[in-house]
Design a protein around this motif. Structure first.
Motif, PDB file in Angstrom:
ATOM      1  N   ARG A 231       0.821  -1.211   0.000  1.00 40.79           N
ATOM      2  CA  ARG A 231       0.000   0.000   0.000  1.00 40.79           C
ATOM      3  C   ARG A 231       0.857   1.265   0.000  1.00 40.79           C
ATOM      4  O   ARG A 231       0.329   2.358  -0.063  1.00 40.79           O
ATOM      5  N   LEU A 232       2.155   1.121   0.130  1.00 44.43           N
ATOM      6  CA  LEU A 232       3.034   2.294   0.222  1.00 44.43           C
ATOM      7  C   LEU A 232       3.881   2.401  -1.042  1.00 44.43           C
ATOM      8  O   LEU A 232       4.571   1.456  -1.424  1.00 44.43           O
ATOM      9  N   GLN A 233       3.845   3.570  -1.672  1.00 46.90           N
ATOM     10  CA  GLN A 233       4.544   3.680  -2.951  1.00 46.90           C
ATOM     11  C   GLN A 233       6.071   3.634  -2.813  1.00 46.90           C
ATOM     12  O   GLN A 233       6.766   3.362  -3.778  1.00 46.90           O
ATOM     13  N   VAL A 247      13.219   8.999  -1.851  1.00 48.32           N
ATOM     14  CA  VAL A 247      12.441   7.783  -1.615  1.00 48.32           C
ATOM     15  C   VAL A 247      11.053   7.839  -2.257  1.00 48.32           C
ATOM     16  O   VAL A 247      10.518   6.823  -2.681  1.00 48.32           O
ATOM     17  N   CYS A 248      10.461   9.036  -2.349  1.00 49.74           N
ATOM     18  CA  CYS A 248       9.093   9.149  -2.873  1.00 49.74           C
ATOM     19  C   CYS A 248       8.853  10.599  -3.272  1.00 49.74           C
ATOM     20  O   CYS A 248       9.638  11.474  -2.947  1.00 49.74           O
ATOM     21  N   PRO A 249       7.750  10.891  -3.973  1.00 48.91           N
ATOM     22  CA  PRO A 249       7.489  12.266  -4.411  1.00 48.91           C
ATOM     23  C   PRO A 249       7.129  13.206  -3.262  1.00 48.91           C
ATOM     24  O   PRO A 249       7.168  14.420  -3.437  1.00 48.91           O
ATOM     25  N   ILE A 250       6.785  12.653  -2.123  1.00 47.99           N
ATOM     26  CA  ILE A 250       6.235  13.478  -1.044  1.00 47.99           C
ATOM     27  C   ILE A 250       7.318  14.107  -0.184  1.00 47.99           C
ATOM     28  O   ILE A 250       7.155  15.200   0.351  1.00 47.99           O
ATOM     29  N   LEU A 251       8.446  13.433  -0.069  1.00 46.70           N
ATOM     30  CA  LEU A 251       9.439  13.844   0.935  1.00 46.70           C
ATOM     31  C   LEU A 251      10.672  14.534   0.353  1.00 46.70           C
ATOM     32  O   LEU A 251      11.739  14.521   0.976  1.00 46.70           O
ATOM     33  N   ILE A 252      10.548  15.185  -0.802  1.00 48.16           N
ATOM     34  CA  ILE A 252      11.759  15.732  -1.422  1.00 48.16           C
ATOM     35  C   ILE A 252      12.324  16.949  -0.686  1.00 48.16           C
ATOM     36  O   ILE A 252      13.406  17.415  -1.012  1.00 48.16           O
ATOM     37  N   PRO A 275       6.058  12.310   9.467  1.00 52.88           N
ATOM     38  CA  PRO A 275       4.611  12.363   9.709  1.00 52.88           C
ATOM     39  C   PRO A 275       3.789  12.038   8.457  1.00 52.88           C
ATOM     40  O   PRO A 275       2.742  11.406   8.550  1.00 52.88           O
ATOM     41  N   ALA A 276       4.259  12.443   7.264  1.00 55.26           N
ATOM     42  CA  ALA A 276       3.499  12.136   6.044  1.00 55.26           C
ATOM     43  C   ALA A 276       3.331  10.629   5.867  1.00 55.26           C
ATOM     44  O   ALA A 276       2.354  10.167   5.272  1.00 55.26           O
ATOM     45  N   CYS A 277       4.294   9.873   6.389  1.00 55.48           N
ATOM     46  CA  CYS A 277       4.201   8.413   6.289  1.00 55.48           C
ATOM     47  C   CYS A 277       2.951   7.914   7.007  1.00 55.48           C
ATOM     48  O   CYS A 277       2.368   6.890   6.634  1.00 55.48           O
ATOM     49  N   HIS A 278       2.553   8.656   8.034  1.00 54.24           N
ATOM     50  CA  HIS A 278       1.340   8.311   8.765  1.00 54.24           C
ATOM     51  C   HIS A 278       0.127   8.399   7.837  1.00 54.24           C
ATOM     52  O   HIS A 278      -0.728   7.513   7.815  1.00 54.24           O
TER      53      HIS A 278
HETATM   54  S1  SF4 Z   1       5.682   9.661   2.739  1.00 52.07           S
HETATM   55 FE1  SF4 Z   1       6.620   7.926   3.812  1.00 52.07          FE
HETATM   56  S2  SF4 Z   1       5.162   6.221   3.602  1.00 52.07           S
HETATM   57 FE2  SF4 Z   1       4.589   7.812   2.106  1.00 52.07          FE
HETATM   58  S3  SF4 Z   1       5.599   7.143   0.231  1.00 52.07           S
HETATM   59 FE3  SF4 Z   1       6.966   8.587   1.243  1.00 52.07          FE
HETATM   60  S4  SF4 Z   1       8.330   7.324   2.504  1.00 52.07           S
HETATM   61 FE4  SF4 Z   1       6.591   6.054   1.921  1.00 52.07          FE
END
Ligand code: SF4
Ligand code: SF4
Lengths: 289, 261
Positions: A231-233, A247-252, A275-278
């Motif tokens: 469920r986690l990209q 690691v992902c588009p959200i945490l750059i 926290p976004a991982c939550h």
């Molecule tokens: S915010 Fe966290 S859980 Fe969501 S995709 Fe990025 S690393 Fe994975």
């Protein structure tokens, strides 16, 4: 290097299915109040990606067997090399561009249609709306943004491309079945007779933190949380930016989420310490179409 | 020397009339073994009518997400849709099927293999429902590029991979000579305005031959029976017109553009 942190669950790396490109960096022709990476005309914290950088990543991606490619920013169409980048990408696999629609004039739409016709893989365009009309959308995105986005959609549709319209939960009542049907009718009223719609969750990061609220201390994962990697990209995707692979588009915006300078460096597990991982964990968020 | 020929089809979706027609067609065309890649139930009427036919035509069957769900007595089909409307229709189809499927058949579904490996001439062949790694993975033609398929084949250690789940047929021969075939489904038409359904015939040889067979069946009778069973009219329309009316949001751009809705 990010080392496993005993306080947080770890997401394993399962294989590189989805590759993102921060193709316009954090540069945007809008300055939305909910942008989770605070993009703006003057935000250069991530720069534009140039064609050679993308080609290098594509070479690696083809070797690694990537399934699909996504392009975001900022506003991707501000990158002057975007068409060349898309042409190269569509030789390797399907591509999706996330755009605010402002620059989708008839000439660009016709070029996109030609790219689409030249590839056996799908070219998808995603345009975001933040509400039912200019009242909501423009409050977040700025004057005339709604009308210009709708004009962009129409131009795509008229060129023979059917965009996916994405709308955040901020749009009142859109998440329910009935609200969704009404939103589809709204899109039909713009002339998109076969509308495609995707509803997105919000991340309380960047500008959105100031607009809404930030995360609460309780909105964190702990080592006791049992995560479902599928469920986690971050278990199957990575993000290429001008500053390396994240690691992902959200945490750059977080240095700890930078996993290396090449794709190969980045193929390893990650501690879900943010926290976004939550949000991802609770809502099963995926940025894929 | 007679060549080795098999017939492979997916998604019966309770369309027992198409199942019977496809099996007869396959035998007539010289297939010595018939394989079904799962999803026996769904849109169609009278799910219990499928099992005697699988038996009499000696069809070798593996599990789809429907069989996994029914065997576990789950309350959802795990089709993998993301859109609320698509999910609503998927739920209606699943609830009807779950209610009408005999308990003994559900137990039998639990005993089916999730995948099947065989040697086909000098090639290794793997059959799975969605993909070798996930029962409900959607492998569409326009979003399954060759490098990605190469990785799937490497990971699954096979030269030929056969899948279904999406409902749309395609065949890709990789530059290294290996093959991936999505055999489509026989439960509903392929969103192309034709009421026939399609399955794949594979013939061994120096080159692997993949042939599509389009089969007509009494689709009007099926539609009548669906109406009698009060199955949603959207499903009936698909059977009668050959155009999909549901499960559309999951389609990639190219596949979506090819349909009517
Ligand atoms: S915010 Fe966290 S859980 Fe969501 S995709 Fe990025 S690393 Fe994975
Ligand atoms: S939300 Fe999109 S359009 Fe708005 S500032 Fe951020 S990147 Fe630009």
């Amino acid at each position: 290097m990010s080392c496993p942190d005993p306080g947080f669950p770890q997401v394993p790396f399962l294989g590189l299915d989805t590759l993102w490109f921060q193709v316009a960096g954090t540069v945007c022709n809008l300055r939305c109040t909910h942008c989770f990476i605070s993009c703006a005309p003057d935000n250069h914290s991530h720069g534009m990606l140039d064609l050679p950088t993308v080609l290098r990543a594509l070479d690696e991606a083809v070797e690694l067997g990537v399934q699909e490619y996504y392009f975001t920013g900022g506003e991707p169409f501000m990158n002057r090399e975007l068409f060349a980048i898309l042409e190269a990408t569509l030789r390797a696999g399907p591509a999706t561009v996330l755009t605010n629609g402002l620059l989708l004039d008839p000439r660009r739409c016709a070029r996109l249609k030609r790219l689409d016709e030249g590839s056996e893989y799908s070219l998808d365009l995603r345009i975001s709306l933040d509400g039912w009309g200019p009242e909501d959308h423009d409050r977040i995105r700025g004057p005339r943004a709604f009308d210009r986005a709708v004009a962009g959609m129409r131009n795509l549709w008229n060129a023979g491309l059917n965009p996916v319209v994405t709308v955040t939960e901020l749009a009142e009542g859109v998440a329910g079945a009935e609200g969704r049907e009404r939103f589809l009718d709204r899109l039909r009223s713009f002339g998109l007779t076969r509308p495609r719609l995707k509803i997105l969750s919000l991340f309380r990061l960047g500008a959105e933190q100031r607009r809404g609220r930030g995360y609460l201390p309780s909105e964190r994962l702990t080592s006791g949380d049992v995560i479902d990697p599928e469920r986690l990209q971050c278990s199957s995707g990575r993000m290429v930016t001008s500053r390396g692979v994240y690691v992902c588009p959200i945490l750059i915006d977080f240095e700890g989420a930078r996993l290396g300078s090449t794709l190969r460096d980045s193929l390893r597990p990650f501690s879900l310490a943010y926290p976004a991982c939550h949000t991802c964990h609770v809502q099963g968020v995926t940025c894929r179409t | 020397m007679t060549s080795d020929r098999i017939a492979v089809f997916g998604g019966v979706y309770s369309n027992y009339l198409a199942l019977d027609a496809v099996c007869r067609d396959a035998r007539r065309r010289g297939a010595h073994t018939l394989y079904c890649l799962g999803d026996l139930g769904s849109f169609g009427p009278h799910p219990e009518r499928v099992f005697p036919l699988l038996d009499s035509h000696r069809v070798v069957t593996i599990q789809g997400n429907y069989e996994v769900s029914l065997a576990a007595r789950r309350d959802d089909c795990q089709c993998g849709y993301t859109d609320p409307r698509d999910n609503r229709f998927a739920r209606l189809a699943y609830e009807y099927t779950a209610e009408k499927t005999p308990e003994a058949a559900k137990d039998w579904m639990g005993s089916l293999p999730a995948a099947l490996r065989k040697d086909f001439g000098h090639r290794s062949l793997l059959m799975a429902h969605g993909s070798p790694r996930k029962v409900n993975e959607f492998l569409w033609r326009s979003t399954s590029p060759a490098p990605f398929l190469r990785r799937l084949l490497d990971e699954a250690r096979t030269e030929v991979l056969l899948v279904t789940h999406t409902g749309l047929p395609w065949h890709r021969r990789l530059p290294d000579g290996r093959h991936v075939v999505n055999v489509g489904v026989i439960g509903r038409p392929a969103n192309n305005g034709r009421t026939e359904v399609v399955y794949a015939l594979l013939t061994e040889g120096e080159e692997l031959d993949v042939e599509w067979s389009w089969v007509a069946y009494d689709h009007r009778r099926l539609a009548r029976e669906m109406e009698e069973e009060r199955i949603p009219k959207e499903f009936v329309e698909t059977i009668l017109t050959g155009w999909w009316t549901t499960c559309l949001e999951i389609l990639p751009a190219k596949e979506r553009a090819e349909g009517r809705f």
